[in-house]
Design a protein around this motif. Sequence first.
Motif, PDB file in Angstrom:
ATOM      1  N   THR A   1       0.848  -1.214   0.191  1.00 25.75           N
ATOM      2  CA  THR A   1       0.220   0.065   0.039  1.00 25.75           C
ATOM      3  C   THR A   1       0.959   1.291   0.119  1.00 25.75           C
ATOM      4  N   THR A   2       0.250   2.478  -0.474  1.00 25.14           N
ATOM      5  CA  THR A   2       1.060   3.512  -0.517  1.00 25.14           C
ATOM      6  C   THR A   2       1.372   4.094   0.933  1.00 25.14           C
ATOM      7  N   MET A   3       0.997   3.465   1.977  1.00 16.92           N
ATOM      8  CA  MET A   3       1.414   3.896   3.589  1.00 16.92           C
ATOM      9  C   MET A   3       2.755   2.998   3.872  1.00 16.92           C
ATOM     10  N   ASP A   4       3.131   2.197   3.048  1.00 18.31           N
ATOM     11  CA  ASP A   4       4.263   1.503   3.517  1.00 18.31           C
ATOM     12  C   ASP A   4       5.410   2.520   3.317  1.00 18.31           C
ATOM     13  N   GLN A   5       6.646   2.117   3.991  1.00 15.38           N
ATOM     14  CA  GLN A   5       7.657   2.837   3.979  1.00 15.38           C
ATOM     15  C   GLN A   5       8.885   2.132   4.412  1.00 15.38           C
ATOM     16  N   PRO A   6      10.194   2.598   3.847  1.00 18.47           N
ATOM     17  CA  PRO A   6      11.375   1.680   4.595  1.00 18.47           C
ATOM     18  C   PRO A   6      11.531   1.980   6.024  1.00 18.47           C
ATOM     19  N   GLU A   7      12.197   1.163   6.660  1.00 23.42           N
ATOM     20  CA  GLU A   7      12.649   1.002   7.861  1.00 23.42           C
ATOM     21  C   GLU A   7      13.777   2.233   8.114  1.00 23.42           C
ATOM     22  N   LYS A   8      13.875   2.855   9.113  1.00 29.25           N
ATOM     23  CA  LYS A   8      14.728   3.962   9.309  1.00 29.25           C
ATOM     24  C   LYS A   8      16.150   3.823   9.339  1.00 29.25           C
ATOM     25  N   ASN A   9      16.504   2.682   9.077  1.00 26.94           N
ATOM     26  CA  ASN A   9      17.966   2.233   8.949  1.00 26.94           C
ATOM     27  C   ASN A   9      18.532   1.773   7.662  1.00 26.94           C
ATOM     28  N   VAL A  10      17.583   1.959   6.570  1.00 24.01           N
ATOM     29  CA  VAL A  10      17.633   2.056   5.186  1.00 24.01           C
ATOM     30  C   VAL A  10      18.709   3.437   4.797  1.00 24.01           C
ATOM     31  N   PRO A  11      19.639   3.511   4.146  1.00 21.40           N
ATOM     32  CA  PRO A  11      20.295   4.451   3.775  1.00 21.40           C
ATOM     33  C   PRO A  11      19.503   5.643   2.888  1.00 21.40           C
ATOM     34  N   MET A  12      19.748   6.765   3.341  1.00 20.27           N
ATOM     35  CA  MET A  12      18.901   8.068   2.888  1.00 20.27           C
ATOM     36  C   MET A  12      18.595   7.841   1.108  1.00 20.27           C
ATOM     37  N   GLU A  13      19.851   7.569   0.442  1.00 20.70           N
ATOM     38  CA  GLU A  13      19.941   7.624  -0.719  1.00 20.70           C
ATOM     39  C   GLU A  13      18.976   6.528  -1.378  1.00 20.70           C
ATOM     40  N   ILE A  14      18.835   5.541  -0.811  1.00 22.95           N
ATOM     41  CA  ILE A  14      17.782   4.533  -1.232  1.00 22.95           C
ATOM     42  C   ILE A  14      16.383   4.899  -0.726  1.00 22.95           C
ATOM     43  N   GLN A  15      16.186   5.308   0.032  1.00 16.95           N
ATOM     44  CA  GLN A  15      15.001   6.096   0.771  1.00 16.95           C
ATOM     45  C   GLN A  15      14.464   6.943  -0.370  1.00 16.95           C
ATOM     46  N   LYS A  16      15.171   8.066  -0.665  1.00 15.62           N
ATOM     47  CA  LYS A  16      14.891   8.890  -1.638  1.00 15.62           C
ATOM     48  C   LYS A  16      14.291   8.249  -2.997  1.00 15.62           C
ATOM     49  N   ARG A  17      15.025   7.127  -3.533  1.00 13.10           N
ATOM     50  CA  ARG A  17      14.751   6.501  -4.784  1.00 13.10           C
ATOM     51  C   ARG A  17      13.195   5.764  -4.483  1.00 13.10           C
ATOM     52  N   ILE A  18      13.140   5.101  -3.569  1.00 14.01           N
ATOM     53  CA  ILE A  18      11.872   4.470  -3.111  1.00 14.01           C
ATOM     54  C   ILE A  18      10.675   5.349  -2.902  1.00 14.01           C
ATOM     55  N   ALA A  19      11.212   6.508  -2.481  1.00 11.94           N
ATOM     56  CA  ALA A  19       9.960   7.675  -2.304  1.00 11.94           C
ATOM     57  C   ALA A  19       9.466   8.319  -3.522  1.00 11.94           C
ATOM     58  N   SER A  20      10.725   8.490  -4.492  1.00 18.82           N
ATOM     59  CA  SER A  20      10.391   9.024  -5.848  1.00 18.82           C
ATOM     60  C   SER A  20       9.263   7.872  -6.578  1.00 18.82           C
ATOM     61  N   ASP A  21       9.817   6.710  -6.531  1.00 22.37           N
ATOM     62  CA  ASP A  21       9.191   5.554  -7.150  1.00 22.37           C
ATOM     63  C   ASP A  21       7.539   5.479  -6.694  1.00 22.37           C
ATOM     64  N   ALA A  22       7.470   5.753  -5.343  1.00 20.25           N
ATOM     65  CA  ALA A  22       6.042   5.865  -4.767  1.00 20.25           C
ATOM     66  C   ALA A  22       5.190   6.886  -5.267  1.00 20.25           C
ATOM     67  N   VAL A  23       5.924   7.982  -5.367  1.00 16.26           N
ATOM     68  CA  VAL A  23       4.906   9.176  -5.733  1.00 16.26           C
ATOM     69  C   VAL A  23       4.796   8.859  -7.343  1.00 16.26           C
ATOM     70  N   VAL A  24       5.688   8.506  -7.993  1.00 13.43           N
ATOM     71  CA  VAL A  24       5.340   8.215  -9.476  1.00 13.43           C
ATOM     72  C   VAL A  24       4.216   7.123  -9.827  1.00 13.43           C
ATOM     73  N   CYS A  25       4.360   6.024  -9.035  1.00 14.20           N
ATOM     74  CA  CYS A  25       3.231   4.895  -8.985  1.00 14.20           C
ATOM     75  C   CYS A  25       2.010   5.402  -8.596  1.00 14.20           C
ATOM     76  N   GLY A  26       2.173   6.330  -7.651  1.00 10.94           N
ATOM     77  CA  GLY A  26       0.829   6.886  -6.893  1.00 10.94           C
ATOM     78  C   GLY A  26       0.108   7.842  -8.041  1.00 10.94           C
ATOM     79  N   LEU A  27       0.666   8.641  -8.932  1.00 13.34           N
ATOM     80  CA  LEU A  27       0.153   9.510  -9.578  1.00 13.34           C
ATOM     81  C   LEU A  27      -0.112   8.786 -11.043  1.00 13.34           C
ATOM     82  N   SER A  28       0.854   7.740 -11.402  1.00 16.27           N
ATOM     83  CA  SER A  28       0.573   7.170 -12.691  1.00 16.27           C
ATOM     84  C   SER A  28      -0.700   6.218 -12.593  1.00 16.27           C
ATOM     85  N   THR A  29      -0.723   5.481 -11.403  1.00 16.91           N
ATOM     86  CA  THR A  29      -1.951   4.893 -11.257  1.00 16.91           C
ATOM     87  C   THR A  29      -3.375   5.248 -10.989  1.00 16.91           C
ATOM     88  N   GLY A  30      -3.247   6.503 -10.688  1.00 20.16           N
ATOM     89  CA  GLY A  30      -4.467   7.282 -10.308  1.00 20.16           C
ATOM     90  C   GLY A  30      -4.951   7.088  -8.894  1.00 20.16           C
TER      91      GLY A  30
END
Length: 279
Positions: free
Chosen positions: A202-231
């Motif tokens: 679900t869109t409410m899922d997110q990485p654990e705090k110990n995941v490196p920030m650069e990876i979190q940024k990539r996942i977060a960006s993917d989450a937004v793109v998928c959220g907007l593209s799927t409607g």
Amino acid sequence: MRRPAVFAVSGIILLTACSSENSPQKHETIKSGEINSAGTPWSEKSHLPIEEFLLSSEDAYKISNAKNMAIEDCMHAKGEESFKMPAAVKLPTLLERRYGLSNLAEAEKYGYAFPEGTPAPSPGPLTSRQKALLGDRGKPGGCYVIGSSKVTGRADKATATSPHADKIQSESWRKSFVDSRVQSKFEEWSQCMKSKGVPYKTTMDQPEKNVPMEIQKRIASDAVVCGLSTGILDEWLHVESEIQEKMIKGDISALAKERGEIQAQIKNADKVYKLHNIR
């Protein structure tokens, strides 16, 4: 370099590179005409029916700021011309992250963390005289109560709230989350994320705090793109709006009364702003 794969192990998100390089690939640039980080964020363009009865982020800031000004006026009139209240803080809007991340620019920069505003300068410790003049929040006579009442209307009155509206917005979110239409969109969103190597449901899922920030940024960006593209953001908003409209009809009298209290305090805040030549 191939995109890193993501695995969930015991609730912890692990990413493993698919090549000899150790650092994850940055989020791909989105082509012109598709989703990008420019323009007005989704949460600022959309609204829920219940917002008509809630204290908005802008109005809450105005009321808080006006109270500070009125308290400072009282203190200045008593000879404490250098006295300053701590700066008012602007709160997030109701829709900001309500359905998960929706702001691509923020996701690319902060990942799942909230953007940090510029900290306001501290007014410093109070002198004993300032403490005496300011008084206690719950007792009349001091500048805190005198100033606050210029906005709230009475010495014993706090900032207006909307308990009925708050209850509706909370219950409507829970009901909309399990609605079949939203669940169907979760499946689409999840497939989109899986195609990018992220096994979120679900869109409410997110990485654990110990995941490196650069990876979190990539996942977060993917989450937004998928959220907007799927409607899913628009569909969830539509579903929750339907639920709220029904709930509002059943509680309209109480909601209108609470909104009246809020509007009265906004009007008082406007009067304080006018005294300070602020529009």
